[in-house]
Design a protein around this motif. Structure first.
Motif, PDB file in Angstrom:
ATOM      1  N   SER A   4       1.943 -33.826  49.954  1.00  0.00           N
ATOM      2  CA  SER A   4       0.540 -33.882  49.554  1.00  0.00           C
ATOM      3  C   SER A   4      -0.350 -33.247  50.612  1.00  0.00           C
ATOM      4  CB  SER A   4       0.135 -35.337  49.324  1.00  0.00           C
ATOM      5  OG  SER A   4      -1.222 -35.426  48.992  1.00  0.00           O
ATOM      6  N   GLN A   5      -1.350 -32.498  50.158  1.00  0.00           N
ATOM      7  CA  GLN A   5      -2.287 -31.858  51.078  1.00  0.00           C
ATOM      8  C   GLN A   5      -3.344 -32.856  51.521  1.00  0.00           C
ATOM      9  OE1 GLN A   5      -3.354 -28.754  48.220  1.00  0.00           O
ATOM     10  NE2 GLN A   5      -2.561 -27.231  49.630  1.00  0.00           N
ATOM     11  N   THR A   6      -3.563 -32.932  52.818  1.00  0.00           N
ATOM     12  CA  THR A   6      -4.601 -33.815  53.338  1.00  0.00           C
ATOM     13  C   THR A   6      -5.925 -33.066  53.389  1.00  0.00           C
ATOM     14  OG1 THR A   6      -3.967 -33.209  55.597  1.00  0.00           O
ATOM     15  CG2 THR A   6      -3.012 -35.229  54.669  1.00  0.00           C
ATOM     16  N   VAL A   7      -7.017 -33.809  53.188  1.00  0.00           N
ATOM     17  CA  VAL A   7      -8.350 -33.203  53.088  1.00  0.00           C
ATOM     18  C   VAL A   7      -9.300 -33.887  54.059  1.00  0.00           C
ATOM     19  CG1 VAL A   7     -10.316 -32.740  51.575  1.00  0.00           C
ATOM     20  CG2 VAL A   7      -7.985 -32.656  50.654  1.00  0.00           C
ATOM     21  N   TYR A  56     -17.133 -41.125  46.061  1.00  0.00           N
ATOM     22  CA  TYR A  56     -16.368 -40.199  45.221  1.00  0.00           C
ATOM     23  C   TYR A  56     -15.354 -39.348  45.985  1.00  0.00           C
ATOM     24  CZ  TYR A  56     -20.081 -41.303  41.875  1.00  0.00           C
ATOM     25  OH  TYR A  56     -20.962 -41.961  41.045  1.00  0.00           O
ATOM     26  N   SER A  57     -15.049 -39.730  47.225  1.00  0.00           N
ATOM     27  CA  SER A  57     -14.122 -38.915  48.030  1.00  0.00           C
ATOM     28  C   SER A  57     -12.991 -39.768  48.599  1.00  0.00           C
ATOM     29  CB  SER A  57     -14.894 -38.220  49.160  1.00  0.00           C
ATOM     30  OG  SER A  57     -16.019 -37.535  48.685  1.00  0.00           O
ATOM     31  N   LYS A  58     -12.447 -40.638  47.783  1.00  0.00           N
ATOM     32  CA  LYS A  58     -11.420 -41.566  48.245  1.00  0.00           C
ATOM     33  C   LYS A  58     -10.153 -40.858  48.712  1.00  0.00           C
ATOM     34  CE  LYS A  58     -13.992 -45.082  47.112  1.00  0.00           C
ATOM     35  NZ  LYS A  58     -14.723 -45.845  48.163  1.00  0.00           N
ATOM     36  N   GLU A  59      -9.907 -39.642  48.197  1.00  0.00           N
ATOM     37  CA  GLU A  59      -8.684 -38.924  48.562  1.00  0.00           C
ATOM     38  C   GLU A  59      -8.839 -38.088  49.821  1.00  0.00           C
ATOM     39  OE1 GLU A  59      -9.872 -37.610  44.697  1.00  0.00           O
ATOM     40  OE2 GLU A  59     -11.279 -38.042  46.285  1.00  0.00           O
ATOM     41  N   ALA A  60      -9.957 -38.255  50.536  1.00  0.00           N
ATOM     42  CA  ALA A  60     -10.217 -37.447  51.724  1.00  0.00           C
ATOM     43  C   ALA A  60     -10.583 -38.327  52.914  1.00  0.00           C
ATOM     44  CB  ALA A  60     -11.352 -36.460  51.454  1.00  0.00           C
ATOM     45  N   ASN A  61     -10.389 -37.769  54.101  1.00  0.00           N
ATOM     46  CA  ASN A  61     -10.915 -38.373  55.320  1.00  0.00           C
ATOM     47  C   ASN A  61     -12.330 -37.831  55.528  1.00  0.00           C
ATOM     48  OD1 ASN A  61      -8.412 -39.652  55.876  1.00  0.00           O
ATOM     49  ND2 ASN A  61      -7.653 -37.750  56.767  1.00  0.00           N
ATOM     50  N   ASP A 116     -27.263 -32.084  52.517  1.00  0.00           N
ATOM     51  CA  ASP A 116     -28.184 -32.204  51.378  1.00  0.00           C
ATOM     52  C   ASP A 116     -27.502 -31.902  50.051  1.00  0.00           C
ATOM     53  OD1 ASP A 116     -27.842 -29.508  51.889  1.00  0.00           O
ATOM     54  OD2 ASP A 116     -29.936 -28.968  51.513  1.00  0.00           O
ATOM     55  N   VAL A 117     -26.229 -32.254  49.947  1.00  0.00           N
ATOM     56  CA  VAL A 117     -25.452 -32.030  48.725  1.00  0.00           C
ATOM     57  C   VAL A 117     -25.057 -33.363  48.106  1.00  0.00           C
ATOM     58  CG1 VAL A 117     -23.282 -31.163  47.789  1.00  0.00           C
ATOM     59  CG2 VAL A 117     -24.562 -29.780  49.427  1.00  0.00           C
ATOM     60  N   LYS A 118     -25.316 -33.488  46.800  1.00  0.00           N
ATOM     61  CA  LYS A 118     -24.875 -34.651  46.042  1.00  0.00           C
ATOM     62  C   LYS A 118     -23.569 -34.306  45.339  1.00  0.00           C
ATOM     63  CE  LYS A 118     -26.081 -37.740  42.215  1.00  0.00           C
ATOM     64  NZ  LYS A 118     -27.078 -38.047  41.160  1.00  0.00           N
ATOM     65  N   VAL A 119     -22.522 -35.026  45.658  1.00  0.00           N
ATOM     66  CA  VAL A 119     -21.237 -34.785  45.010  1.00  0.00           C
ATOM     67  C   VAL A 119     -21.132 -35.670  43.768  1.00  0.00           C
ATOM     68  CG1 VAL A 119     -20.157 -34.138  47.185  1.00  0.00           C
ATOM     69  CG2 VAL A 119     -20.004 -36.510  46.388  1.00  0.00           C
ATOM     70  N   THR A 120     -20.179 -35.345  42.924  1.00  0.00           N
ATOM     71  CA  THR A 120     -20.006 -36.057  41.660  1.00  0.00           C
ATOM     72  C   THR A 120     -18.581 -36.599  41.562  1.00  0.00           C
ATOM     73  OG1 THR A 120     -19.320 -34.037  40.505  1.00  0.00           O
ATOM     74  CG2 THR A 120     -21.687 -34.544  40.528  1.00  0.00           C
ATOM     75  N   PRO A 121     -18.321 -37.519  40.625  1.00  0.00           N
ATOM     76  CA  PRO A 121     -16.955 -38.031  40.463  1.00  0.00           C
ATOM     77  C   PRO A 121     -15.956 -36.898  40.213  1.00  0.00           C
ATOM     78  CG  PRO A 121     -18.510 -39.379  39.223  1.00  0.00           C
ATOM     79  CD  PRO A 121     -19.280 -38.185  39.720  1.00  0.00           C
ATOM     80  N   ASN A 122     -14.788 -37.049  40.795  1.00  0.00           N
ATOM     81  CA  ASN A 122     -13.684 -36.106  40.568  1.00  0.00           C
ATOM     82  C   ASN A 122     -13.982 -34.710  41.112  1.00  0.00           C
ATOM     83  OD1 ASN A 122     -10.998 -35.806  39.414  1.00  0.00           O
ATOM     84  ND2 ASN A 122     -11.928 -34.412  37.938  1.00  0.00           N
ATOM     85  N   TRP A 123     -14.754 -34.607  42.172  1.00  0.00           N
ATOM     86  CA  TRP A 123     -15.102 -33.281  42.682  1.00  0.00           C
ATOM     87  C   TRP A 123     -14.020 -32.669  43.564  1.00  0.00           C
ATOM     88  CZ3 TRP A 123     -16.726 -31.716  47.821  1.00  0.00           C
ATOM     89  CH2 TRP A 123     -16.659 -32.742  48.781  1.00  0.00           C
ATOM     90  N   ILE A 124     -13.161 -33.508  44.168  1.00  0.00           N
ATOM     91  CA  ILE A 124     -12.145 -32.980  45.079  1.00  0.00           C
ATOM     92  C   ILE A 124     -10.838 -32.587  44.383  1.00  0.00           C
ATOM     93  CG2 ILE A 124     -10.668 -33.559  47.053  1.00  0.00           C
ATOM     94  CD1 ILE A 124     -12.957 -35.093  48.270  1.00  0.00           C
ATOM     95  N   PRO A 125     -10.306 -33.353  43.416  1.00  0.00           N
ATOM     96  CA  PRO A 125      -9.013 -32.991  42.798  1.00  0.00           C
ATOM     97  C   PRO A 125      -8.919 -31.566  42.251  1.00  0.00           C
ATOM     98  CG  PRO A 125      -9.563 -35.237  42.247  1.00  0.00           C
ATOM     99  CD  PRO A 125     -10.762 -34.695  42.964  1.00  0.00           C
ATOM    100  N   PRO A 126      -9.950 -31.028  41.568  1.00  0.00           N
ATOM    101  CA  PRO A 126      -9.819 -29.644  41.092  1.00  0.00           C
ATOM    102  C   PRO A 126      -9.671 -28.630  42.229  1.00  0.00           C
ATOM    103  CG  PRO A 126     -11.599 -30.769  39.950  1.00  0.00           C
ATOM    104  CD  PRO A 126     -11.212 -31.648  41.090  1.00  0.00           C
TER     105      PRO A 126
END
Length: 332
Positions: free
Chosen positions: A2-5, A28-33, A89-99
């Motif tokens: 798995s790739q770490t982020v 929304y970034s649970k898969e990242a550090n 100044d960026v608002k991220v959204t759900p599921n933004w990292i997996p794609p």
């Protein structure tokens, strides 16, 4: 494997922005550090993050070295496979990292990825800094799918195809760690603005791809650090565009491209003068003086970089926009 982020937010006296946008990044970034890289702020930014988000790592840079040095210093101690450089100044959204991760996994030649960037203040429209992926014209002027100069298109799904682009926006730039260092990191002589175009140009010249995906969406305020009305922004955009050209354009084109670009810059300066924007007129002049001051070191960097001839669009976006009235990417 798995790739770490690593999601890294560069901060300088951005307490208000962190209060507004960091909670969504955490959610929304649970898969990242997650990291906040602080550029020697004098406000309460660091203490706010420490008190409210203990899961977010703090990287304290010793000086405010701008975007390029700030990130170079911050990333030096990180070991994750993918860096996501995210503006405060960026608002991220759900599921933004997996794609983003999926693109890197499915195509090993991809070195950088940009999500769809919409305007936080006007969510129906693309945002200036990246929109649906960036390109560059024959004289070094950047433009985007969804944005030609100051003309911002409404998002009607017209750019919902995943595709290779020339540059990915520094507002939300995902880049592989190995390639980040392979091409020489961000150029600290830029300080701010267009350094993401330069590093993407180098990625292409090293044989890598840059990709835009509509499956990841973020909303960017834009101008939170430096407004478009600020002459400093004019200075950095004009100067750093010349930096991009002298470093990356192939030898058989560089002289003509630079000469014509300087003529166009002169026209732009005169336009500022007739619009009574005297500080912006001066900024163009100062940009060129700074370019000449840096010329020797830029030429040394140029010698070390591979260059490819198929590096940019063959059109002049200036002529297409101002001469032919083509205001949308689809018109070009």
């Amino acid at each position: 494997m798995s790739q770490t982020v690593a999601v890294v937010i560069l901060n300088w006296n951005g307490l208000a922005l962190l209060k507004e946008f960091l909670p969504a990044v955490v959610e929304y970034s649970k898969e990242a550090n997650l990291y906040v890289a602080d550029n020697a702020s004098t406000d309460m930014s660091v203490s706010y993050v420490e008190a409210n988000f203990p899961e977010v790592g703090i990287i304290q840079n010793k000086v405010n070295g701008g975007y390029a040095k700030g990130y170079n210093d911050a990333l030096a101690g990180l070991t994750e496979d993918i860096f996501i450089l995210l503006n405060s100044d960026v608002k991220v959204t759900p599921n933004w990292i997996p794609p983003i991760k999926a693109i890197f996994k499915n195509d090993k030649k991809v070195a950088a990825v940009q999500p769809k960037i919409l305007d936080y203040k006007r969510p129906t429209h693309f945002e200036y800094a990246g929109a649906a992926g960036g390109f560059i014209d024959k004289f070094g002027y950047p433009y985007c799918r969804g944005r030609i100069f100051d003309n911002l298109e409404k998002d009607l799904g017209q750019y919902d195809d995943e595709m290779e682009v020339f540059w990915a926006s520094g507002a939300c730039l995902a880049i592989k760690r190995d390639q980040y260092y392979e091409v020489g990191k961000l150029d600290e002589d830029y300080f701010s603005h267009q350094e993401e175009i330069d590093i993407c140009w180098r990625l292409h010249n090293y044989g890598h791809k840059v990709v835009y995906t509509p499956n990841s969406v973020v909303y960017h305020v834009g101008g939170a650090t430096l407004s478009s009305m600020n002459p400093k922004k004019t200075f950095f955009n004009f100067r750093n565009s010349l930096f991009n050209l002298i470093k990356n354009v192939p030898s058989n084109k560089i002289i003509l491209v630079l000469l014509l670009r300087m003529v166009l810059d002169g026209v732009a300066a005169i336009k500022f003068l007739f619009e009574f924007k005297f500080s912006h007129f001066t900024a163009v002049f100062q940009a060129h003086m700074s370019f000449y001051k840096h010329l020797n070191i830029l030429l040394k960097k140029r010698k070390k970089l591979p260059k490819k001839d198929n590096y940019y669009s063959k059109i002049s976006v200036v002529y297409r926009n101002y001469g032919l009235g083509q205001k949308k990417f689809s018109d070009l």
